[in-house]
Design a protein around this motif. Structure first.
Motif, mmCIF file in Angstrom:
data_model
loop_
_atom_site.group_PDB
_atom_site.id
_atom_site.type_symbol
_atom_site.label_atom_id
_atom_site.label_comp_id
_atom_site.label_asym_id
_atom_site.label_seq_id
_atom_site.Cartn_x
_atom_site.Cartn_y
_atom_site.Cartn_z
ATOM 1 N N CYS A 23 84.251 39.157 56.733
ATOM 2 C CA CYS A 23 84.421 39.484 58.163
ATOM 3 C C CYS A 23 85.369 38.546 58.891
ATOM 4 O O CYS A 23 85.827 38.871 59.986
ATOM 5 N N GLY B 6 85.755 38.024 62.826
ATOM 6 C CA GLY B 6 84.767 38.969 63.333
ATOM 7 C C GLY B 6 85.186 39.907 64.438
ATOM 8 O O GLY B 6 84.324 40.470 65.119
ATOM 9 N N CYS C 183 88.844 41.657 52.718
ATOM 10 C CA CYS C 183 88.103 41.036 51.628
ATOM 11 C C CYS C 183 88.777 41.289 50.280
ATOM 12 O O CYS C 183 88.990 40.356 49.497
ATOM 13 N N ALA D 283 77.376 41.541 58.618
ATOM 14 C CA ALA D 283 78.677 40.957 58.299
ATOM 15 C C ALA D 283 78.506 39.822 57.308
ATOM 16 O O ALA D 283 77.601 38.990 57.451
ATOM 17 N N GLU E 99 86.312 42.927 64.241
ATOM 18 C CA GLU E 99 85.755 44.246 63.948
ATOM 19 C C GLU E 99 84.232 44.257 64.065
ATOM 20 O O GLU E 99 83.638 45.264 64.442
ATOM 21 N N VAL E 100 83.607 43.131 63.749
ATOM 22 C CA VAL E 100 82.150 43.020 63.896
ATOM 23 C C VAL E 100 81.761 43.228 65.353
ATOM 24 O O VAL E 100 80.831 43.981 65.668
ATOM 25 N N VAL F 184 80.298 44.808 56.910
ATOM 26 C CA VAL F 184 81.668 44.294 57.012
ATOM 27 C C VAL F 184 81.782 43.076 56.098
ATOM 28 O O VAL F 184 81.442 41.963 56.497
ATOM 29 N N ASP G 281 80.558 36.672 54.996
ATOM 30 C CA ASP G 281 81.758 35.911 54.693
ATOM 31 C C ASP G 281 81.405 34.769 53.752
ATOM 32 O O ASP G 281 80.275 34.273 53.760
#
Length: 220
Positions: free
Chosen positions: A48, A51, A112, A66, A53-54, A45, A68
């Protein structure tokens, strides 16, 4: 670099100024999970953010990594995972230069691409393909957020408008297998909407003996 820098994103997460955040996982992710088109695997991911969705993927049994750009985002996701009793690999990195040790079965791309300046899109698209294992799948939510200045050629964002025709050029059919449209539309509380598309990476063509022979004929 073009577009927002690390300080910009760090401040947003430190101040909690994240208007793009729904406060929950994207509804389309839940659809993909429920339908079984996305099932537990090793998944990445990128970008992210907070988070959601993480956590959803980790709770569903995925082996999640993940990324970022902003340390504050990575730290926040770590806290939320700990509070939920879930695990994921968290990495603070620039997606334009980061490389994994092993490839992933799937990538979930939501915020992203639209956060990157369009000058960086081709770099990022190449990274996505490199990060995937053969026949890996990219689950993408392309942000549809046209700006008033587009008629004059202005590039305004983030979020940057990910026009679906531009996405066909960025992820060409020679490298990605596109499903037939129409694609799911996912409305966003802030006004824009996303288009959900699951792309499959086409196998990389390795040069064979015929290619080598042809090349040798062309060389002086």
């Amino acid at each position: 670099m073009a577009g927002p820098d690390l300080e910009f994103w760090q401040q947003r997460f430190e101040q909690g100024s994240t208007p793009w955040d729904r406060g929950a996982a994207n509804p389309q992710l839940q659809v993909w999970l429920r339908e079984g088109s996305l099932s537990p695997c090793r998944i990445l991911v990128p970008g992210c953010g907070n988070g959601h969705e993480v956590l959803a993927l980790a709770a569903a049994g995925f082996d999640v990594t993940a990324l970022d750009y902003a340390p504050a985002a990575v730290e926040g996701v770590g806290r939320r995972l700990g509070q939920a009793g879930l695990k994921a690999t968290l990495i603070q990195a620039d997606v334009r230069s980061w490389s994994p040790q092993t490839r992933f079965d799937a990538i979930y791309e939501q915020t992203c691409l639209c956060a990157l300046h369009p000058d960086d899109w081709s770099i990022y698209a190449a990274r996505l393909r490199d990060w995937l294992a053969p026949h890996g799948r990219l689950y993408a939510l392309f942000m549809q957020a046209p700006k008033p200045g587009a008629a004059e050629g202005l590039i305004q964002g983030p979020p940057y408008h990910c026009d679906i025709h531009g996405m066909r050029a960025l992820f060409p059919a020679s490298q990605w297998r596109w499903p037939a449209p129409p694609y799911p539309r996912v409305d966003h509380p802030s006004g824009p909407h996303e288009i959900g598309v699951a792309l499959q990476a086409e196998p990389r063509r390795e040069p064979g003996s015929a290619d080598i022979v042809e090349l040798s004929r062309r060389l002086p």
